[in-house]
Design an enzyme around this catalytic site. Structure first.
Site, PDB file in Angstrom:
ATOM      1  N   ASN A  22     -10.253   0.745  -0.496  1.00  0.00           N
ATOM      2  CA  ASN A  22      -9.257   0.564   0.569  1.00  0.00           C
ATOM      3  C   ASN A  22      -9.815   0.983   1.928  1.00  0.00           C
ATOM      4  O   ASN A  22     -10.297   2.114   2.071  1.00  0.00           O
ATOM      5  CB  ASN A  22      -8.039   1.428   0.282  1.00  0.00           C
ATOM      6  CG  ASN A  22      -7.222   0.920  -0.887  1.00  0.00           C
ATOM      7  OD1 ASN A  22      -7.703   0.168  -1.722  1.00  0.00           O
ATOM      8  ND2 ASN A  22      -5.975   1.339  -0.953  1.00  0.00           N
ATOM      9  N   THR A  56      -8.916   2.532   8.627  1.00  0.00           N
ATOM     10  CA  THR A  56      -9.393   3.182   9.846  1.00  0.00           C
ATOM     11  C   THR A  56     -10.638   2.508  10.447  1.00  0.00           C
ATOM     12  O   THR A  56     -10.718   2.329  11.667  1.00  0.00           O
ATOM     13  CB  THR A  56      -9.714   4.662   9.526  1.00  0.00           C
ATOM     14  OG1 THR A  56      -8.510   5.262   9.021  1.00  0.00           O
ATOM     15  CG2 THR A  56     -10.184   5.418  10.735  1.00  0.00           C
ATOM     16  N   ASP A  62       0.850  -1.191   0.000  1.00  0.00           N
ATOM     17  CA  ASP A  62       0.000   0.000   0.000  1.00  0.00           C
ATOM     18  C   ASP A  62       0.894   1.251   0.000  1.00  0.00           C
ATOM     19  O   ASP A  62       1.795   1.365   0.839  1.00  0.00           O
ATOM     20  CB  ASP A  62      -0.884  -0.038   1.265  1.00  0.00           C
ATOM     21  CG  ASP A  62      -2.001   0.978   1.220  1.00  0.00           C
ATOM     22  OD1 ASP A  62      -2.351   1.454   0.130  1.00  0.00           O
ATOM     23  OD2 ASP A  62      -2.548   1.277   2.312  1.00  0.00           O
TER      24      ASP A  62
HETATM   25  P1  13P Z   1      -8.792   4.639   5.616  1.00  0.00           P
HETATM   26  O1  13P Z   1      -7.822   4.432   6.716  1.00  0.00           O
HETATM   27  O2  13P Z   1      -9.359   5.998   5.600  1.00  0.00           O
HETATM   28  O3  13P Z   1      -9.825   3.572   5.567  1.00  0.00           O
HETATM   29  O4  13P Z   1      -7.966   4.533   4.250  1.00  0.00           O
HETATM   30  C1  13P Z   1      -7.269   3.363   3.970  1.00  0.00           C
HETATM   31  C2  13P Z   1      -6.526   3.465   2.703  1.00  0.00           C
HETATM   32  O5  13P Z   1      -6.885   4.208   1.806  1.00  0.00           O
HETATM   33  C3  13P Z   1      -5.340   2.624   2.546  1.00  0.00           C
HETATM   34  O6  13P Z   1      -4.656   2.864   1.365  1.00  0.00           O
END
Ligand code: 13P
Length: 297
Positions: A237, A240, A91
């Site tokens: 994605n 959080t 990522d």
């Molecule tokens: P969030 O933490 O806002 O869900 O985003 C995750 C993300 O985009 C990882 O690349």
């Protein structure tokens, strides 16, 4: 080379193509530790759902390095008898080098995030990553525009909307899917957030034609998620939202005094983390029904 290490992991290209053609999205869920990884793999298998496990630079460092992350995921695929398609994805790879390291370690998919560079440099570096990834059967995600907020200390953006012309040029490099800035933000959405920019999404999809990646997938209202999928988003994605669910469940356990020695063996870390582990599975279940990928594994 990485290919031999990810015999069981899949390149994410086909699962995203299929999602794009059939108008659903595959969930990319960030992993943070062993329990997280196990919960997600079990949940994906139970719901017959393809899954992309995302590992950020911060999580890789925390978990013990690229090789260990690959070993953990591959070992779990074996010991849990996972048969649904699973991709292990870097990522927000911040440099060409970090993508090459992930590929050599056995990741089956990488994101090169050159959104902090001028477009020409982003394009040139993305090309280099694609050239390295393809012979290793590894899928590649690139980014245009920027995602607002901060992702695990490695991606800080102002939320610049992606340019469709840049999207079209980026696709020419041979990438498999493309992350775009369309008003999305990493982390919790602030009150008064105006929502996703659907016109920008439509214009980018018209130009790019491949699956669009929606970062910052936590806390977007369900109707907006569904509309985004109908307009070409095929990878979402999430990090959080699972973190919040994990902590809330463990907080409840502690507030109920279940960890206190006078109440039994609830201080055992395996017991302490269990409600968090279950909360990850429940949140996964809810989100994949929004994404439409349940049963598509
Ligand atoms: P969030 O933490 O806002 O869900 O985003 C995750 C993300 O985009 C990882 O690349």
């Amino acid at each position: 080379m990485g290919q031999k290490y990810h015999a069981k992991l899949v390149n994410a290209s086909e699962i995203i193509k299929k999602a794009h053609q059939n108008k659903y999205a595959v969930g990319h869920f960030n992993i943070n530790n062993l329990e997280w990884t196990k919960a997600l793999l079990e949940a994906a298998q139970e719901k017959k759902t393809p899954i992309i496990l995302g590992a950020s630079k911060g999580a890789i460092k925390y978990m013990g390095g690229y090789n260990l992350v690959v070993v953990i995921v591959n070992s779990l695929l074996d010991s849990l008898n996972i048969t649904v398609p699973v991709a292990l994805h870097l990522d927000h790879g911040q440099s060409v080098e970090s993508c090459k390291i992930a590929i050599d370690a056995g990741f089956s998919s990488v994101m090169y995030d050159g959104s902090h560079h001028p477009f020409a440099e982003n394009l040139k570096n993305t090309k280099e990553v694609v050239e390295y990834a393809k012979p290793n059967d590894v899928s590649v995600e690139a980014e245009i525009g920027t995602i607002g907020g901060e992702e695990d200390g490695c991606s800080v953006g102002t939320g610049e909307i992606g340019d469709p012309k840049e999207a079209a040029e980026m696709v020419e490099t041979g990438i498999d899917f493309i992350a775009v800035g369309i008003g999305n933000i990493h982390g919790p959405y602030p009150t008064g957030w105006p929502g996703l920019n659907f016109q920008a999404l439509e214009d980018i999809q018209d130009a790019a034609k491949i699956g669009i990646v929606l970062h910052g997938g936590s806390g977007i209202p369900q109707e907006q998620v569904k509309k985004a999928i109908s307009l070409g988003v095929s990878k979402i994605n999430v990090n959080t939202e699972l973190q919040i669910a994990f902590v809330a469940a463990i907080r409840k356990y502690i507030e109920e005094g279940k960890d206190k020695p006078e109440n039994g063996k609830g201080f055992d870390p395996r017991k302490l983390l269990k409600p968090g582990y279950e909360a990850i599975k429940a949140t996964f279940d809810e989100l994949i029904s929004w994404f439409g990928c349940k049963g598509k594994g």
